[in-house]
Scaffold this motif. Structure first.
Motif, PDB file in Angstrom:
ATOM      1  N   ASN A  73      47.723 -22.795  38.329  1.00  0.00           N
ATOM      2  CA  ASN A  73      49.170 -22.724  38.127  1.00  0.00           C
ATOM      3  C   ASN A  73      49.908 -22.643  39.455  1.00  0.00           C
ATOM      4  N   LEU A  74      49.340 -21.897  40.389  1.00  0.00           N
ATOM      5  CA  LEU A  74      49.986 -21.762  41.697  1.00  0.00           C
ATOM      6  C   LEU A  74      50.034 -23.098  42.431  1.00  0.00           C
ATOM      7  N   LEU A  84      56.601 -17.520  43.619  1.00  0.00           N
ATOM      8  CA  LEU A  84      56.411 -16.652  42.451  1.00  0.00           C
ATOM      9  C   LEU A  84      57.398 -17.018  41.338  1.00  0.00           C
ATOM     10  N   THR A  85      58.621 -17.323  41.706  1.00  0.00           N
ATOM     11  CA  THR A  85      59.610 -17.761  40.710  1.00  0.00           C
ATOM     12  C   THR A  85      59.186 -19.078  40.070  1.00  0.00           C
ATOM     13  N   LYS A  86      58.704 -20.000  40.886  1.00  0.00           N
ATOM     14  CA  LYS A  86      58.289 -21.312  40.373  1.00  0.00           C
ATOM     15  C   LYS A  86      57.069 -21.208  39.468  1.00  0.00           C
ATOM     16  N   VAL A  87      56.095 -20.389  39.834  1.00  0.00           N
ATOM     17  CA  VAL A  87      54.867 -20.321  39.032  1.00  0.00           C
ATOM     18  C   VAL A  87      55.134 -19.688  37.674  1.00  0.00           C
ATOM     19  N   ALA A  88      56.098 -18.797  37.589  1.00  0.00           N
ATOM     20  CA  ALA A  88      56.473 -18.225  36.289  1.00  0.00           C
ATOM     21  C   ALA A  88      56.985 -19.320  35.359  1.00  0.00           C
ATOM     22  N   LYS A  89      57.743 -20.273  35.914  1.00  0.00           N
ATOM     23  CA  LYS A  89      58.244 -21.391  35.115  1.00  0.00           C
ATOM     24  C   LYS A  89      57.111 -22.330  34.705  1.00  0.00           C
ATOM     25  N   PRO A 142      53.805 -27.594  46.410  1.00  0.00           N
ATOM     26  CA  PRO A 142      52.818 -28.228  47.293  1.00  0.00           C
ATOM     27  C   PRO A 142      52.509 -27.417  48.542  1.00  0.00           C
ATOM     28  N   ALA A 143      53.331 -26.412  48.838  1.00  0.00           N
ATOM     29  CA  ALA A 143      53.061 -25.565  50.002  1.00  0.00           C
ATOM     30  C   ALA A 143      51.936 -24.560  49.728  1.00  0.00           C
TER      31      ALA A 143
END
Length: 201
Positions: A14-15, A170-175, A20-21
């Motif tokens: 998921n991460l 962290l915000t992106k992976v929650a989505k 991509p970073a």
């Protein structure tokens, strides 16, 4: 430490999907204990093959919750980390360790429940005549890791997340996780991934 705790909730896959970073280490670096995820800021070490003095020094200085990240030059010889150092890591509250080299005492380290990611195992003894370096940027599994970068490891491998974008990731992976659950529900309801992803006919 709150950000680190958040990362522990998400698998490395998921991460990688989130940004991509997020940089995955090479697949030769594998977990010692299946089913045990680690996450924490990197405490970095660089050693020469056959040496481990810098590891002892880094464990001495480490803070609870950190992940020991050791550039061992991708060596497939020597055991610069074993059961005694693992005991020391547990006593310091270190979250886990990542080695770009082999380790030893693997059964004893596993019995301690201390999670290590490494290239394999080798019993050869090491010396402490080279001081090595600590708390510097290092290269592990083909990825440059700076002190404080977030390290997450699970059964699929290890990823490194630059400290300066950790909150954003962290915000992106929650989505990503929410989106995957929605897809899973549609699959269970009878749709196929071919239709869900609207693949060309």
């Amino acid at each position: 430490m709150m950000i680190t705790t958040g990362f522990a909730a998400y698998p490395t896959g998921n991460l990688c999907n989130a940004d991509p970073a997020v940089r995955p280490l090479c697949s030769a670096i594998k977990p010692l204990i299946r089913g045990q995820r680690i996450a924490g800021p990197a405490r970095t070490v660089k050693i020469s093959p056959g040496q481990n003095g810098a590891i002892h020094r880094s464990v001495h200085r480490a803070n609870p919750g950190e992940v020991l990240v050791v550039d061992g030059g991708a060596s497939d010889r020597y055991g610069p980390f074993g059961d005694l150092l693992a005991e020391g890591c547990k006593a310091k509250g270190i979250a886990g360790a990542v080695f770009d080299c082999t380790i030893r005492d693997s059964a004893d380290v596993e019995a301690l429940g201390f999670q290590v990611f490494c290239r394999g195992f080798h019993p050869e003894a090491t010396a402490k005549t080279d001081p090595g370096e600590i708390d510097i940027p290092v290269t592990v599994g083909g990825v440059c890791v700076s002190p404080g970068d977030i390290i997450v490891g699970d059964d699929d491998g290890v990823v490194a997340i630059p400290a300066q974008i950790a909150g954003e990731v962290l915000t992106k992976v929650a989505k990503v996780a929410v989106r995957e659950e929605a897809i899973r529900a549609r699959i269970i309801a009878g749709e196929t991934t071919y239709d869900i992803f609207e693949l060309a006919h």
